[in-house]
Each structure stands twice: as C-alpha cells, then as structure tokens.
Design a protein around this motif. Sequence first.
Motif, mmCIF file in Angstrom:
data_model
loop_
_atom_site.group_PDB
_atom_site.id
_atom_site.type_symbol
_atom_site.label_atom_id
_atom_site.label_comp_id
_atom_site.label_asym_id
_atom_site.label_seq_id
_atom_site.Cartn_x
_atom_site.Cartn_y
_atom_site.Cartn_z
ATOM 1 N N LEU A 107 0.201 9.987 16.568
ATOM 2 C CA LEU A 107 1.189 10.564 15.664
ATOM 3 C C LEU A 107 0.606 10.809 14.280
ATOM 4 O O LEU A 107 0.809 11.869 13.676
ATOM 5 N N SER A 108 -0.131 9.825 13.791
ATOM 6 C CA SER A 108 -0.747 9.955 12.472
ATOM 7 C C SER A 108 -1.716 11.132 12.430
ATOM 8 O O SER A 108 -1.760 11.895 11.456
ATOM 9 N N GLU A 109 -2.483 11.286 13.506
ATOM 10 C CA GLU A 109 -3.458 12.375 13.568
ATOM 11 C C GLU A 109 -2.754 13.736 13.610
ATOM 12 O O GLU A 109 -3.188 14.694 12.971
ATOM 13 N N LEU A 110 -1.649 13.802 14.340
ATOM 14 C CA LEU A 110 -0.906 15.060 14.418
ATOM 15 C C LEU A 110 -0.281 15.431 13.077
ATOM 16 O O LEU A 110 -0.284 16.603 12.676
ATOM 17 N N LEU A 111 0.260 14.450 12.377
ATOM 18 C CA LEU A 111 0.816 14.707 11.048
ATOM 19 C C LEU A 111 -0.283 15.180 10.100
ATOM 20 O O LEU A 111 -0.066 16.077 9.270
ATOM 21 N N ASN A 112 -1.457 14.590 10.236
ATOM 22 C CA ASN A 112 -2.603 15.009 9.431
ATOM 23 C C ASN A 112 -3.006 16.436 9.768
ATOM 24 O O ASN A 112 -3.328 17.238 8.887
ATOM 25 N N ALA A 157 -9.265 24.886 7.505
ATOM 26 C CA ALA A 157 -8.725 25.210 8.831
ATOM 27 C C ALA A 157 -9.667 24.754 9.941
ATOM 28 O O ALA A 157 -9.232 24.256 10.983
ATOM 29 N N SER A 158 -10.968 24.898 9.734
ATOM 30 C CA SER A 158 -11.943 24.555 10.775
ATOM 31 C C SER A 158 -11.995 23.055 11.043
ATOM 32 O O SER A 158 -12.453 22.632 12.117
ATOM 33 N N LYS A 192 -10.330 17.235 14.843
ATOM 34 C CA LYS A 192 -9.199 16.305 14.937
ATOM 35 C C LYS A 192 -8.497 16.439 16.288
ATOM 36 O O LYS A 192 -8.004 15.454 16.844
ATOM 37 N N ASP A 193 -8.452 17.647 16.800
ATOM 38 C CA ASP A 193 -7.809 17.841 18.103
ATOM 39 C C ASP A 193 -8.587 17.135 19.206
ATOM 40 O O ASP A 193 -8.008 16.719 20.208
ATOM 41 N N GLY A 229 -0.917 19.123 19.350
ATOM 42 C CA GLY A 229 -2.258 19.305 18.795
ATOM 43 C C GLY A 229 -2.853 20.649 19.161
ATOM 44 O O GLY A 229 -3.515 21.304 18.345
ATOM 45 N N ASP A 230 -2.605 21.101 20.399
ATOM 46 C CA ASP A 230 -3.111 22.407 20.828
ATOM 47 C C ASP A 230 -2.540 23.533 19.968
ATOM 48 O O ASP A 230 -3.251 24.480 19.606
ATOM 49 N N HIS A 231 -1.268 23.435 19.646
ATOM 50 C CA HIS A 231 -0.645 24.492 18.843
ATOM 51 C C HIS A 231 -1.134 24.448 17.389
ATOM 52 O O HIS A 231 -1.233 25.501 16.748
ATOM 53 N N CYS A 232 -1.449 23.270 16.889
ATOM 54 C CA CYS A 232 -2.073 23.197 15.557
ATOM 55 C C CYS A 232 -3.426 23.904 15.574
ATOM 56 O O CYS A 232 -3.788 24.600 14.612
#
Length: 236
Positions: free
Chosen positions: A126-131, A148-149, A154-155, A197-200
């Motif tokens: 969750l923390s990683e996704l918020l980041n 962006a790169s 992170k993903d 994460g994929d959509h990020c």
Amino acid sequence: MKVIEQEILSLKNSISEMWSLVHQQLYNAGEALLTGDKELAYKVISRERRVNAFELKIDSDCEDIIALYAPVAIDLRFVLAMYKINTNLERLGDFAASIARFSLNLPEGEPLDPQLIKETRVEEMLSELLNMISLTQEAFEKESSEVASRIFMKDNLVDEINHASAAIIARYIEERKTSALAGLYMAGIIRKMERFGDHCTNIAEELIFYLDAKVMKHLGKAGTTSEENESLESHP
C-alpha cells in the motif's frame, strides 16, 4: 493567453484534481482495510461517483479541444496523453473502491489477521502504491520524465510482493481452514493492488510520451519488448 492555452490549462487543472482525489481514495481504502473501519470504506465507495464524474468531464474536454482547436505537436501529445491518463485514473479509482468493498465483505468483528497482513507485506505494498501515484502526479506537475521513469522500478517491488503472496496465502488457508474466506479476500485485495501498480506504470508511459515524444508502451524491463521480456522471465 491564446484560447487553446486556456483550455489546456483548464484541462491540466481538472486532471490534477482527479489525481488528488484518486490518491485520497486509495489512502482511505487502505486505512479501511487495515483497521476494519467500515464507515471509511463506505465513504470510499460513495466518492467513487466523483471519480467517474471527473472522467466524463475530462473525456469531453479532450474531445472538444481536438475538435475545436486542432492542436499540433506537443499540444496534441498533451491532449492525447491526458485522454489516456484520465482512463487510467478512473481505473485506479475503481480499484480503490474494490479494496473498500473487500473490507465491507469481511465478517463483522473479524478484521484481517495481523499476522497475515505482515507476512504478505500488504502495508508495504500500500505504501509503495501511494508513493507511485504521488510520483506520477509530481512528474505531471513538474513535467519531468525523469520522475516518471522512477515508477517502473517501484512497480517491480509491487510485482514481487504479489508473486510471493500466493504461496503465503495458500499455506495460511491450509493451516487455518476456518479462516479460508479471509485468505481468499486477501488474495483478491493483493491482486487489485498489483493491477493498481500496472496502471500507475501506464500513466508514467503516457507522461513520457507527452514530454519526450517517446513511446514506452509494450516495453518491458531493461527496454526489451513485452514479448522478449516474457521470454526472459520464462528462461532464467
């Protein structure tokens, strides 16, 4: 300021507002999941309508700019990228609402097992996704392809947590058959977060397209194509 510049600025502001809303939705969904706060989960679900309303407005704004002003070069790339980013943000909102619904499906007074949360690294995920969503918004507002790169690495961590969770949850269900439903819910939640994460990552790709005119879609790790990447993963 030209009319098209005003329209593009208005579009940028709308996208930024939607970004912030989706970030808050994920944060609230995560809190509801970890604490068993059903009222907060209901709040996430009710606010999903706002995300959907943003999507419809932004889609319409993108279409109007193209139809009325025929943008070219970087303006056209911006509008096309925002059109796709808008779709991805709406999907992120859907995933946040889905996580909230999982929280509501848990039996009253039976929150997720803290040990299962710890072993599956859900809080870290969750923390990683918020980041990740914060970084995408920072890249958007600063117009930075370098920021962006950073999303791609992170993903990888999100994928790692997702892949490791299957065996952990299977063992949990085998050892605690009365808690099998909670284990299945956890598997569903983790899968939703992996897709988040994929959509990020999709959003980061669109930002790089807008800023650098570089197409990142279908590229895998280390710049390979998605087909090459699958081959590498299946032949370690």
